[in-house]
Scaffold this motif. Structure first.
Motif, PDB file in Angstrom:
ATOM      1  N   GLN A 134       0.661  -1.453   0.215  1.00  0.00           N
ATOM      2  CA  GLN A 134       0.471  -0.515   0.105  1.00  0.00           C
ATOM      3  C   GLN A 134       0.677   1.156   0.248  1.00  0.00           C
ATOM      4  OE1 GLN A 134       0.209  -2.185   1.785  1.00  0.00           O
ATOM      5  NE2 GLN A 134      -2.000  -3.285   2.890  1.00  0.00           N
ATOM      6  N   LEU A 135       1.915   1.028   1.096  1.00  0.00           N
ATOM      7  CA  LEU A 135       2.736   2.303   1.311  1.00  0.00           C
ATOM      8  C   LEU A 135       3.586   3.010  -0.664  1.00  0.00           C
ATOM      9  CD1 LEU A 135       4.380   1.815   4.622  1.00  0.00           C
ATOM     10  CD2 LEU A 135       3.186   3.536   4.154  1.00  0.00           C
ATOM     11  N   HIS A 136       3.155   1.836  -1.211  1.00  0.00           N
ATOM     12  CA  HIS A 136       4.447   1.897  -2.603  1.00  0.00           C
ATOM     13  C   HIS A 136       3.558   2.512  -3.562  1.00  0.00           C
ATOM     14  CE1 HIS A 136       7.362   0.343   0.602  1.00  0.00           C
ATOM     15  NE2 HIS A 136       7.767   1.801   0.241  1.00  0.00           N
ATOM     16  N   ASP A 137       2.046   2.059  -3.253  1.00  0.00           N
ATOM     17  CA  ASP A 137       1.440   1.997  -5.119  1.00  0.00           C
ATOM     18  C   ASP A 137       1.470   3.580  -5.408  1.00  0.00           C
ATOM     19  OD1 ASP A 137      -0.689   3.187  -3.792  1.00  0.00           O
ATOM     20  OD2 ASP A 137      -2.112   1.778  -3.906  1.00  0.00           O
ATOM     21  N   ASN A 138       1.020   3.501  -6.741  1.00  0.00           N
ATOM     22  CA  ASN A 138       1.394   4.869  -7.621  1.00  0.00           C
ATOM     23  C   ASN A 138       1.100   5.726  -6.353  1.00  0.00           C
ATOM     24  OD1 ASN A 138       2.349   4.132  -9.604  1.00  0.00           O
ATOM     25  ND2 ASN A 138       0.930   3.591 -10.392  1.00  0.00           N
ATOM     26  N   PHE A 139      -0.246   6.069  -6.214  1.00  0.00           N
ATOM     27  CA  PHE A 139      -1.164   7.487  -5.228  1.00  0.00           C
ATOM     28  C   PHE A 139      -0.367   7.217  -3.708  1.00  0.00           C
ATOM     29  CE2 PHE A 139      -5.676   7.262  -7.137  1.00  0.00           C
ATOM     30  CZ  PHE A 139      -5.145   6.883  -8.235  1.00  0.00           C
ATOM     31  N   PRO A 373      -6.429  -0.257  -0.612  1.00  0.00           N
ATOM     32  CA  PRO A 373      -6.595   0.019   0.749  1.00  0.00           C
ATOM     33  C   PRO A 373      -5.079  -0.259   1.595  1.00  0.00           C
ATOM     34  CG  PRO A 373      -8.085  -1.266   0.271  1.00  0.00           C
ATOM     35  CD  PRO A 373      -7.165  -0.835  -1.239  1.00  0.00           C
ATOM     36  N   MET A 374      -5.444   1.031   2.739  1.00  0.00           N
ATOM     37  CA  MET A 374      -4.217   0.456   3.574  1.00  0.00           C
ATOM     38  C   MET A 374      -5.199  -1.236   4.789  1.00  0.00           C
ATOM     39  SD  MET A 374      -2.429   3.685   4.454  1.00  0.00           S
ATOM     40  CE  MET A 374      -0.554   3.713   3.384  1.00  0.00           C
ATOM     41  N   ASN A 375      -6.390  -0.594   4.742  1.00  0.00           N
ATOM     42  CA  ASN A 375      -7.171  -1.942   5.744  1.00  0.00           C
ATOM     43  C   ASN A 375      -8.681  -1.820   5.087  1.00  0.00           C
ATOM     44  OD1 ASN A 375      -8.584   0.554   7.568  1.00  0.00           O
ATOM     45  ND2 ASN A 375      -6.681   0.820   8.161  1.00  0.00           N
ATOM     46  N   ARG A 376      -9.612  -3.121   5.842  1.00  0.00           N
ATOM     47  CA  ARG A 376     -10.857  -3.151   5.316  1.00  0.00           C
ATOM     48  C   ARG A 376     -11.731  -1.699   5.276  1.00  0.00           C
ATOM     49  NH1 ARG A 376     -10.978  -7.517   8.612  1.00  0.00           N
ATOM     50  NH2 ARG A 376      -8.826  -8.237   7.966  1.00  0.00           N
ATOM     51  N   LYS A 377     -11.533  -1.239   6.300  1.00  0.00           N
ATOM     52  CA  LYS A 377     -12.432   0.258   6.875  1.00  0.00           C
ATOM     53  C   LYS A 377     -12.055   1.404   4.828  1.00  0.00           C
ATOM     54  CE  LYS A 377      -9.832   0.909  10.936  1.00  0.00           C
ATOM     55  NZ  LYS A 377      -9.458   1.777  11.793  1.00  0.00           N
ATOM     56  N   HIS A 378     -11.697   0.591   4.449  1.00  0.00           N
ATOM     57  CA  HIS A 378     -11.375   2.335   3.142  1.00  0.00           C
ATOM     58  C   HIS A 378     -11.412   1.194   1.997  1.00  0.00           C
ATOM     59  CE1 HIS A 378      -9.981   4.454   6.459  1.00  0.00           C
ATOM     60  NE2 HIS A 378      -9.262   3.892   6.760  1.00  0.00           N
ATOM     61  N   ARG A 379     -12.621   2.024   0.860  1.00  0.00           N
ATOM     62  CA  ARG A 379     -12.290   1.895  -0.606  1.00  0.00           C
ATOM     63  C   ARG A 379     -11.133   1.455  -1.358  1.00  0.00           C
ATOM     64  NH1 ARG A 379     -15.806   4.503  -3.151  1.00  0.00           N
ATOM     65  NH2 ARG A 379     -15.560   5.764  -2.138  1.00  0.00           N
ATOM     66  N   THR A 387      -9.026   8.900  -1.661  1.00  0.00           N
ATOM     67  CA  THR A 387      -7.853   8.174  -1.576  1.00  0.00           C
ATOM     68  C   THR A 387      -7.562   8.497   0.248  1.00  0.00           C
ATOM     69  OG1 THR A 387      -7.005   7.919  -3.273  1.00  0.00           O
ATOM     70  CG2 THR A 387      -6.018   6.786  -1.393  1.00  0.00           C
ATOM     71  N   VAL A 388      -7.410   6.974   0.664  1.00  0.00           N
ATOM     72  CA  VAL A 388      -7.180   8.027   2.293  1.00  0.00           C
ATOM     73  C   VAL A 388      -6.207   7.504   2.365  1.00  0.00           C
ATOM     74  CG1 VAL A 388      -8.345   7.585   5.276  1.00  0.00           C
ATOM     75  CG2 VAL A 388      -9.267   8.076   3.480  1.00  0.00           C
ATOM     76  N   VAL A 389      -5.173   7.790   3.681  1.00  0.00           N
ATOM     77  CA  VAL A 389      -3.773   8.149   4.135  1.00  0.00           C
ATOM     78  C   VAL A 389      -3.577   7.272   5.986  1.00  0.00           C
ATOM     79  CG1 VAL A 389      -1.518   7.578   4.593  1.00  0.00           C
ATOM     80  CG2 VAL A 389      -2.674   9.231   2.076  1.00  0.00           C
ATOM     81  N   ASP A 390      -3.835   5.415   6.019  1.00  0.00           N
ATOM     82  CA  ASP A 390      -4.389   5.355   7.170  1.00  0.00           C
ATOM     83  C   ASP A 390      -3.042   4.858   7.978  1.00  0.00           C
ATOM     84  OD1 ASP A 390      -5.493   4.245   9.067  1.00  0.00           O
ATOM     85  OD2 ASP A 390      -7.201   3.783   9.127  1.00  0.00           O
ATOM     86  N   LEU A 391      -2.033   5.196   8.771  1.00  0.00           N
ATOM     87  CA  LEU A 391      -0.881   4.804   9.200  1.00  0.00           C
ATOM     88  C   LEU A 391      -1.950   3.760  10.574  1.00  0.00           C
ATOM     89  CD1 LEU A 391       1.531   6.920   8.484  1.00  0.00           C
ATOM     90  CD2 LEU A 391       0.914   5.504   6.398  1.00  0.00           C
ATOM     91  N   GLU A 392      -3.385   3.831  10.405  1.00  0.00           N
ATOM     92  CA  GLU A 392      -3.698   3.179  11.778  1.00  0.00           C
ATOM     93  C   GLU A 392      -3.219   4.085  13.283  1.00  0.00           C
ATOM     94  OE1 GLU A 392      -4.098  -1.203  10.959  1.00  0.00           O
ATOM     95  OE2 GLU A 392      -4.408  -0.749   9.223  1.00  0.00           O
ATOM     96  N   TRP A 393      -2.271   2.704  13.889  1.00  0.00           N
ATOM     97  CA  TRP A 393      -1.192   2.665  15.474  1.00  0.00           C
ATOM     98  C   TRP A 393      -0.477   4.176  14.900  1.00  0.00           C
ATOM     99  CZ3 TRP A 393      -0.483  -1.903  12.592  1.00  0.00           C
ATOM    100  CH2 TRP A 393       0.848  -2.538  12.237  1.00  0.00           C
ATOM    101  N   LEU A 394       0.199   4.360  14.128  1.00  0.00           N
ATOM    102  CA  LEU A 394       1.193   5.625  14.139  1.00  0.00           C
ATOM    103  C   LEU A 394       0.441   6.620  14.259  1.00  0.00           C
ATOM    104  CD1 LEU A 394       3.451   4.390  11.431  1.00  0.00           C
ATOM    105  CD2 LEU A 394       3.214   3.537  13.685  1.00  0.00           C
ATOM    106  N   GLY A 395      -1.314   6.659  13.659  1.00  0.00           N
ATOM    107  CA  GLY A 395      -1.717   8.428  13.968  1.00  0.00           C
ATOM    108  C   GLY A 395      -3.079   8.759  13.013  1.00  0.00           C
ATOM    109  N   PRO A 396      -3.517   9.339  13.098  1.00  0.00           N
ATOM    110  CA  PRO A 396      -4.997   9.197  12.597  1.00  0.00           C
ATOM    111  C   PRO A 396      -5.078   9.087  10.877  1.00  0.00           C
ATOM    112  CG  PRO A 396      -4.998  11.928  13.248  1.00  0.00           C
ATOM    113  CD  PRO A 396      -3.545  10.573  13.635  1.00  0.00           C
ATOM    114  N   PRO A 397      -6.073   8.384  10.333  1.00  0.00           N
ATOM    115  CA  PRO A 397      -6.222   8.871   8.825  1.00  0.00           C
ATOM    116  C   PRO A 397      -6.355  10.181   8.297  1.00  0.00           C
ATOM    117  CG  PRO A 397      -8.226   7.583  10.038  1.00  0.00           C
ATOM    118  CD  PRO A 397      -7.419   7.872  10.746  1.00  0.00           C
ATOM    119  N   VAL A 398      -5.710  10.621   7.236  1.00  0.00           N
ATOM    120  CA  VAL A 398      -5.905  11.675   6.278  1.00  0.00           C
ATOM    121  C   VAL A 398      -6.214  11.333   4.594  1.00  0.00           C
ATOM    122  CG1 VAL A 398      -4.333  13.341   6.065  1.00  0.00           C
ATOM    123  CG2 VAL A 398      -4.111  12.535   8.500  1.00  0.00           C
TER     124      VAL A 398
END
Ligand SMILES: *[C@@H]1O[C@H](CO)[C@@H](O)[C@H](O)[C@H]1NC(C)=O
Ligand SMILES: *[C@@H]1O[C@H](CO)[C@@H](O)[C@H](O)[C@H]1NC(C)=O
Ligand SMILES: *[C@@H]1O[C@H](CO)[C@@H](O)[C@H](O)[C@H]1NC(C)=O
Ligand SMILES: [Cu+2]
Length: 419
Positions: A134-139, A373-379, A387-398
């Motif tokens: 996820q971290l390294h896809d085009n978006f 998607p970074m996890n199941r919460k996102h499409r 597109t949402v950047v969700d780094l989970e336990w590191l910080g809130p989604p943005v």
């Protein structure tokens, strides 16, 4: 669609100055920003381009402020990320102490999922290693790494009392002689030294490129000098191909188990020479569109008749990498990772600021790609706006495009410049 992009991308991911830093007059720099330059390093072509761009950045901010869209961020109150050698030795030591502090604080990530995460420092490795696709896809490559580094910097400041900001490495300053550089010479104000010689470590294969290997710089073994000689690396590796053959397999197949070992490095001129200032300048200057910028950054297609055709992204990763730095998934396990990704963030920012109206929100392959998607919460999204950047336990989604704007993005949490 993302599967194609990432299968191509991931292999490519593998992809003596003694004078103290001293203050100089801002020169061509914006008077709103406190520029500090180490006179041992004359400005290179990218530094000069950055300086020359500052009046445009100023004009861009003035417009943004007038439109009420700056979220309180101004050039006067922006944080300043500086080059390592532009910090005083005391500031470098403060940074090193903060990183060592983060390595001692207890982890916040799930202990069952990551028994190998021993510290807050490892929380970041744990995220990166399990979300590498996820971290390294085009978006996501640019924006998600910007947020990732920002959260690491924030942890250093909020949890370890660091008063500065994340430094970057200007590869050009060190490329000719990285082993004797202020960054990697192994003294107390460096990020640690080279690894011991390991004749079984040959370098980093570069299939499809000529030369097809980044030849070893002569290291490959455990780091024995400097602040990180006592570091315990635990997570990973996940890829045995790029690490030393002497690294033991992780007890868990996904690398998340505890595998205590030394930090291994090969401080490598052959890698660093692929990230010189002339290359960074062409990267910024030769591409008006984000796709071209992105491809050249990743060294694709491979350059011909170039002794160091790695692309700056790969080159920077292997300035000092073996284990865990050489393993794309666990690479943030070597603290030098953050210097490299901060440098890429700087180059991206300078590129964006050549034409902020058109480049700020530009996303590679925006038409035709899909996020993972970074996890199941996102499409899965096909539009960067969704597109949402969700780094989970590191910080809130943005939202992704919020992470594109370092001068007021992320509701104003991002507010920094590079000098
Ligand atoms: C900007 O600063 C003011 C005054 O401190 C504060 O009330 C406001 O909420 C801030 N706005 C944003 C978007 O952060
Ligand atoms: C550490 O290396 C830097 C950069 O080469 C140098 O300026 C500094 O004097 C060195 N410090 C010590 C204590 O040797
Ligand atoms: C996106 O791609 C489709 C299919 O190739 C094309 O028809 C469309 O015009 C493109 N849209 C933009 C905005 O480039
Ligand atoms: Cu990464």
């Amino acid at each position: 669609m993302w599967a194609i992009c990432c299968a191509l991308l991931l292999p490519s991911l593998l992809a003596g100055a003694r004078a103290a830093a001293m203050e100089v007059s801002p020169g061509g720099y914006s008077p709103k920003i406190h520029a500090v330059r180490n006179p041992a390093y004359p400005l290179d072509v990218v530094d000069k381009l950055e300086e020359a761009t500052m009046p445009d950045v100023d004009a861009y901010m003035a417009k943004k402020i007038a439109a009420g869209k700056n979220n309180n961020c101004t050039l006067e109150n922006a944080a300043i990320r500086r080059e390592w050698s532009d910090l005083t030795e005391a500031q470098r030591e403060e940074y090193v102490a903060a990183v060592k502090c983060l390595m001692k604080l207890p982890p916040k990530s799930d202990k069952t999922r990551f028994p190998g995460a021993l510290s807050r420092f490892d929380d970041f490795v744990a995220y990166h290693m399990t979300h590498a696709m996820q971290l390294h896809d085009n978006f996501h490559l640019f924006g998600a790494h910007k947020y990732f580094v920002y959260l690491y910097e924030k942890a250093l400041r909020d949890e370890c009392g660091y008063t500065g900001y994340q430094p970057y490495m200007n590869y050009d300053r060190y490329a000719q002689d990285p082993i004797n550089s202020p960054l990697l010479n192994g003294n107390a104000s460096s990020m640690g030294g080279n690894g011991a010689s390991d004749p079984t470590y040959k370098g980093v294969p570069q299939p499809g490129r000529t030369p097809n290997i980044i030849k070893t710089g002569g290291g490959g073994g455990c780091v024995t000098e400097g602040p990180f000689s006592d570091m315990v690396v635990s997570l990973g590796p996940t890829s045995m191909a790029t690490a030393s053959k002497k690294v033991a397999k992780n007890p868990r197949s996904d690398g998340t188990g505890s595998n205590p070992r030394c930090l291994r490095r090969d401080v490598n001129r052959n890698a660093a020479m692929g990230a010189t200032a002339d290359r960074a300048f062409s990267l910024i200057n030769d591409h008006k569109d984000i796709d071209g910028f992105y491809n050249e950054l990743l060294g694709s297609p491979p350059k011909k008749n170039d002794p160091y055709p790695w692309g700056i992204h790969t080159a920077g990763h292997y300035v000092a990498a073996v284990d865990p730095g050489g393993d794309p998934n666990t690479s943030p396990g070597d603290p030098i990772f953050y210097f490299h990704h901060t440098s890429l963030d700087r180059l991206w920012w300078i590129w964006q600021m050549q034409d902020p109206e058109n480049r700020l929100d530009a996303v590679p392959y925006a038409n035709g790609s899909m996020t993972m998607p970074m996890n199941r919460k996102h499409r899965r999204a096909t539009d960067p706006k969704d597109t949402v950047v969700d780094l989970e336990w590191l910080g809130p989604p943005v939202k992704l495009l919020e992470t594109h704007d370092q001068l007021g993005g992320n509701s104003g949490a991002f507010c920094y410049v590079y000098v």
